[in-house]
Design an enzyme around this catalytic site. Structure first.
Site, mmCIF file in Angstrom:
data_model
loop_
_atom_site.group_PDB
_atom_site.id
_atom_site.type_symbol
_atom_site.label_atom_id
_atom_site.label_comp_id
_atom_site.label_asym_id
_atom_site.label_seq_id
_atom_site.Cartn_x
_atom_site.Cartn_y
_atom_site.Cartn_z
ATOM 1 N N ARG A 1 -11.090 7.511 13.469
ATOM 2 C CA ARG A 1 -10.642 8.535 12.364
ATOM 3 C C ARG A 1 -11.211 8.409 11.369
ATOM 4 N NH1 ARG A 1 -4.634 8.313 10.359
ATOM 5 N NH2 ARG A 1 -5.523 6.267 9.080
ATOM 6 N N GLU B 1 4.274 16.080 4.445
ATOM 7 C CA GLU B 1 4.443 14.751 5.028
ATOM 8 C C GLU B 1 4.908 14.345 4.103
ATOM 9 O OE1 GLU B 1 1.337 13.115 5.861
ATOM 10 O OE2 GLU B 1 -0.152 15.105 4.972
ATOM 11 N N LYS C 1 -9.199 12.388 5.855
ATOM 12 C CA LYS C 1 -8.668 10.987 5.129
ATOM 13 C C LYS C 1 -9.489 10.884 4.164
ATOM 14 C CE LYS C 1 -6.236 7.280 5.081
ATOM 15 N NZ LYS C 1 -5.325 6.888 4.351
#
Ligand code: PMP
Length: 288
Positions: free
Chosen positions: A52, A184, A151
């Site tokens: 990721r 979220e 991220k």
């Protein structure tokens, strides 16, 4: 023993671990990161986190100076140097030192930082009793503006949501997307249980595809539960039988009150607690 922080191949005592004020990670939030856990000497879902990180870096056109294996070795060596078997690992790659001005391609090499430390987001009591959340007014970043799956070091969208929930006296804030569907939490994914089905927003809702989320979906399926990724509304959350949040630091935490409404009985649900138990069994026996 004084904690040591890894910066670009060297370990520095915590107080001497410093980077330039001209690093674009600081100037513009230009960089990416991962939060990873090490349980009993095993780095949990290590490859998934590393993958990721590299995907996030590729999406912002940033080269990481080490190969994935070299970076994994650097993490392991930092844990060893700190004599840690149980730890939270913050892996950061910043754009590097540049001039004032946005252009990332004038920066020197990207910088790799590894901090091994501890994190406790929520008290033991909250795991037993569940937490209170609110749905915040700040919407989650639009995927075509800044994809939540990158991220990045720019967490202001989440921080604005966190400020709202702290000001309202709630422990966590749930963010909707621009279409009004549930996305979220500020630093975690959300699940509900309704009629014995485990439901969570799809990736198309504009969320970070959490590694804990993926593990929890696998665990629920293995236990014979029906798991579906489905668009959820605020109303679905109010009427859920159970609700919980997932994340590397939080693991699995029950939500028992939302916008002043009790979720079902207002106590952590059975499915939530059984998944938490399974998750903890997995992490204590984890090996890559
Ligand atoms: N969503 C957001 C916005 C996050 O920052 C995080 C991680 N803290 C998560 C979800 C959960 O992701 P993971 O399970 O990979 O830690």
């Amino acid at each position: 023993m004084e904690p040591k922080v890894y910066i670009n191949g060297k370990l520095y005592p915590k107080d001497e671990a410093k980077i330039s004020v001209f690093d674009h990670g600081l100037l513009y939030g230009d960089g990416v990161f991962e939060g990873i856990r090490c349980y009993n000497g095993n780095v949990f879902r290590f490859s998934e986190h590393i993958d990721r990180l590299y995907d996030s870096a590729r999406a912002i056109s940033m080269k990481i100076q080490l190969t994935k294996d070299e970076l994994k070795d650097a993490v392991i060596n930092t844990l060893k140097a700190n004599n840690l078997k149980n730890s939270y690992i913050r892996l950061i790659v910043t754009r590097g030192v540049g001039k004032l001005g946005l252009n990332p391609f004038n920066c020197s090499k990207s910088q790799i930082i590894i901090i091994t430390d501890f994190i406790q987001l929520y008290s033991k009591e909250l795991y037993e009793k569940g937490l209170n959340a609110i749905i915040v007014a700040t919407i989650r970043n639009h995927s075509n503006a800044l994809n939540p799956n990158i991220k990045s070091l720019n967490y202001l969208n989440n921080i604005l949501a966190k400020i709202e929930c702290i000001n309202a006296g709630a422990t966590e804030g749930i963010m909707l997307n621009k279409d009004g569907y549930v996305a979220e939490g500020t630093g975690d994914n959300i699940f509900i249980v309704k009629n014995n089905e485990v439901l969570t927003p799809p990736t198309s809702a504009g969320i970070l595809i959490g590694i804990t989320r993926n593990v929890v979906m696998e665990l629920a399926k293995e236990a014979g539960m029906t798991v579906r990724e489905e668009q959820l509304t605020r109303n679905d959350l109010y009427n859920a039988d159970e609700c919980f949040l997932t994340g590397t630091a939080a693991e699995i935490i029950p939500v028992v009150n939302l916008d002043g409404r009790k979720i079902a009985s207002g106590k952590p649900g059975k499915v939530t607690l059984s998944l938490l138990k399974k998750y903890q069994e997995l992490t204590t026996q984890s090996s890559e």
